[in-house]
Design a protein around this motif. Sequence first.
Motif, PDB file in Angstrom:
ATOM      1  N   MET A  28      -5.182   6.985   1.875  1.00 61.73           N
ATOM      2  CA  MET A  28      -5.776   6.641   0.583  1.00 61.73           C
ATOM      3  C   MET A  28      -7.047   7.429   0.291  1.00 61.73           C
ATOM      4  N   ILE A  43      -5.179   3.645   5.772  1.00 62.32           N
ATOM      5  CA  ILE A  43      -5.740   3.709   4.430  1.00 62.32           C
ATOM      6  C   ILE A  43      -7.050   4.464   4.423  1.00 62.32           C
ATOM      7  N   HIS A  44      -7.934   4.143   5.391  1.00 62.93           N
ATOM      8  CA  HIS A  44      -9.283   4.681   5.319  1.00 62.93           C
ATOM      9  C   HIS A  44      -9.476   5.892   6.208  1.00 62.93           C
ATOM     10  N   LYS A  66     -12.852   7.143  -4.676  1.00 60.36           N
ATOM     11  CA  LYS A  66     -11.676   6.888  -3.842  1.00 60.36           C
ATOM     12  C   LYS A  66     -11.825   7.562  -2.486  1.00 60.36           C
ATOM     13  N   VAL A  86      -5.303  -0.578   9.548  1.00 58.17           N
ATOM     14  CA  VAL A  86      -5.650  -0.342   8.144  1.00 58.17           C
ATOM     15  C   VAL A  86      -6.639   0.815   8.042  1.00 58.17           C
ATOM     16  N   SER A  87      -7.641   0.793   8.933  1.00 62.37           N
ATOM     17  CA  SER A  87      -8.606   1.884   8.928  1.00 62.37           C
ATOM     18  C   SER A  87      -7.886   3.208   9.160  1.00 62.37           C
ATOM     19  N   SER A  89      -6.087  -1.842  -0.572  1.00 58.89           N
ATOM     20  CA  SER A  89      -7.250  -1.600   0.274  1.00 58.89           C
ATOM     21  C   SER A  89      -8.150  -2.828   0.290  1.00 58.89           C
ATOM     22  N   ALA A 121     -15.834  -0.739   5.169  1.00 53.42           N
ATOM     23  CA  ALA A 121     -14.392  -0.988   5.150  1.00 53.42           C
ATOM     24  C   ALA A 121     -13.826  -1.093   6.557  1.00 53.42           C
ATOM     25  N   PHE A 160       0.825  -1.199   0.000  1.00 55.77           N
ATOM     26  CA  PHE A 160       0.000   0.000   0.000  1.00 55.77           C
ATOM     27  C   PHE A 160       0.867   1.260   0.000  1.00 55.77           C
TER      28      PHE A 160
END
Lengths: 99, 635
Positions: free
Chosen positions: B271, B266-267, B242, B262-263, B166, B255, B139
């Motif tokens: 990202m 990326i989220h 996105k 990760v949350s 993702s 998600a 990522f």
Amino acid sequence: MTSEPYLLLSAILFAIGVIGFMLRRNAIILFMSVELMLNATNLAFVTFSRQHGNLDGQVASFFVMVVAAAEVVVGLAIIVSIYRARRSASVDDANLLKF
Amino acid sequence: MHLLEIVPAVPASGLFSLAWLVIAIPLACAALLIVLGKRSDGWGHLLATVATIASFAIGLLLFVQMLSADEGSRAVSVPLYEWIATGSWSIEAGLLVDQLSILFVLLITGVGALIHIYSIGYMAHDANRRKFFAYLNLFVAAMLILVLADNYLVLFLGWEGVGLASYLLIGFWAHKPSAAAAGVKAFVVNRVGDLGMAMAIFTMLAMFGSSAFADVNAGAPQLSGTWATLLGIMLLVGACAKSAQVPLQSWLLDAMEGPTPVSALIHAATMVTAGVYLVVRSHAIYAMSDVATLAVAIVGTVTLLAGAWIGSSKDDIKKVLAGSTMSQIGYMMLAAGLGPVGAAFAIFHLITHGFFKANMFLGAGSVMHGMNDEVDMRNFGGLAKAMRITFLTFGAGYLAIIGFPFTAGFYSKDHIVEAAFESNTVLGVLALLGAGVTAYYMTRLMVMTFFGARRWKDDAHPHESPLTMTVPLIVLGVLSLVAGLFMNSWIQGWLAPATGGEVHETEVFSLALIPLLTLAVVIVGVAVGWFLHRGDIPRTAPVTKNPLVLAGRSDLYGDALNEYAVVRPVKGLVAGTEAFDHGVVDGLVMGSASMAGGLGSWLRRAQNGYVRTYGLTFVIGVVALAAVVVFGQLV
């Protein structure tokens, strides 16, 4: 000389062969009929060879004889083995190879 | 509207020609961990963390060198190789290290490194920790390609790369059907955005013969109004998917099935902000179309309210934060849609949001870690004493997001509200309202989680998390508090050459009407949030007929809308196509096959096994041939 009688004889022999082949049931007779037809064509070949004055027809008839001899060897062997297995030389009895 | 001259990039030299290493290191590490498999289980997470830190170090060196360079030579282009050469197209893969992308590099690798460190602790008991780190590195590499690209096509490569990462990470616990479904949902919704992106790139290639930023920026002023609007809308579709903006927002809440780091990474931090980056990067196109710019601002405003609405009614701590992320990205989109005035503010808020939201997500992860992965805030309460460090760092993030004076969010968000008021009063009022709702739901989250009575389940024994988890929390907590103050007066001037923005006067503490009004609204929001949740909180969500709450709990019916507007029609189309395939196509194929078969079974009757029948057939054939020959001679 005229070649018509020879050709006529050839045609008659061929017709006899065809009729024998289609009407008789004995495999040996059928075989003889085939031989008769082959020899009828040989006669026609030789007659034409003589008529045209070259050897092409004679060469062709030799080929036919060689093939016929080979065919007799294989064919008679098959007929003999069928006869041994089935005690019959009738072609109508050997009808298992079908749809 | 006054546009500053866009400073062209200078060719790379010295350290800058090694900029590709920033991407290559995590990419190589990800490949190594995946190829080596279980053999790297013991040390894979350490290598991945070191790789990200190494990327951060190189990014920091580049940043320092850029700071010392004079303004005309800060943007550096690093050509790498010719990627696609066919016919008259020649697409060069290259990197663009400029004032905008270097900030992203620092954010991605910096926050990324902290989250890697945090994950060492958080994922310690997971059997697949090495795979998790491989995906995280993948990522990071893809996100760096996205922000460092000097070409929309190379950007698209990174865009797809982060989408893949993702997907892999949302569905990391794929043994849970909900996680697998959430990963697929994110992937599918993002395909819609990719369509927009792909069409935008096709249009650029057709219009400008190139998709390089330099060529597009140079060619954009010659675009006709219609094409500029179309191009802007296509890019906006990509950005919407996105960045989880309305109407493509539905995937972000699901998600949250992924692991919490990760949350956070990326989220929340990186990202999902790529859409904002895309809009800011394409400022030359948006400058040519007021319609597209307004569309961006409207999408941002709608999303900031929708996200805040959802955040106010959820009980799942991660979903509250996810709604909040949507809402904050809505603010950034709104800023980006205000034109050159807001571009720098959008990036400013993006960076501070990266700090405080990553901080709060990691804090939520820390709470879950201590509470047996419980996410329902109704089973929390009174955690402030049990988890001291988590509480304090979360509090720092809380102050930053509601815009407490002198914290990060105070500067970045207030600038957006002010800029919105300057350009359009309606947008300004809605942004102000959003600030109040933000204060409300964040206060609700704080009160339900850290204060009040202990509503823990019987088997919960909350404890503070290990050092690998608390140190990143502390770093991010400090950044949430001070980053705004540091960057406030500097960032506009820094970004102006890259975003074509203009520099506004900003003060450390302004006594003008709008900032005071914002502060007042925030205080009201906090007060309401505290007042409503100060008493007992039932263990199960109370049954309510309040339509606002019902809509919020069901994600504003986003899934139902998708179901009726997209899924059902597509399913109908599929059923129709399948029926056509079975009926017509298969009918033709099967029909001709059975015709041939029928003919065959009829014809095989000729093989009856009687030699004399064959002989007859043979003779008839010969006679027929002879007849043809003879009659042919006659005619």
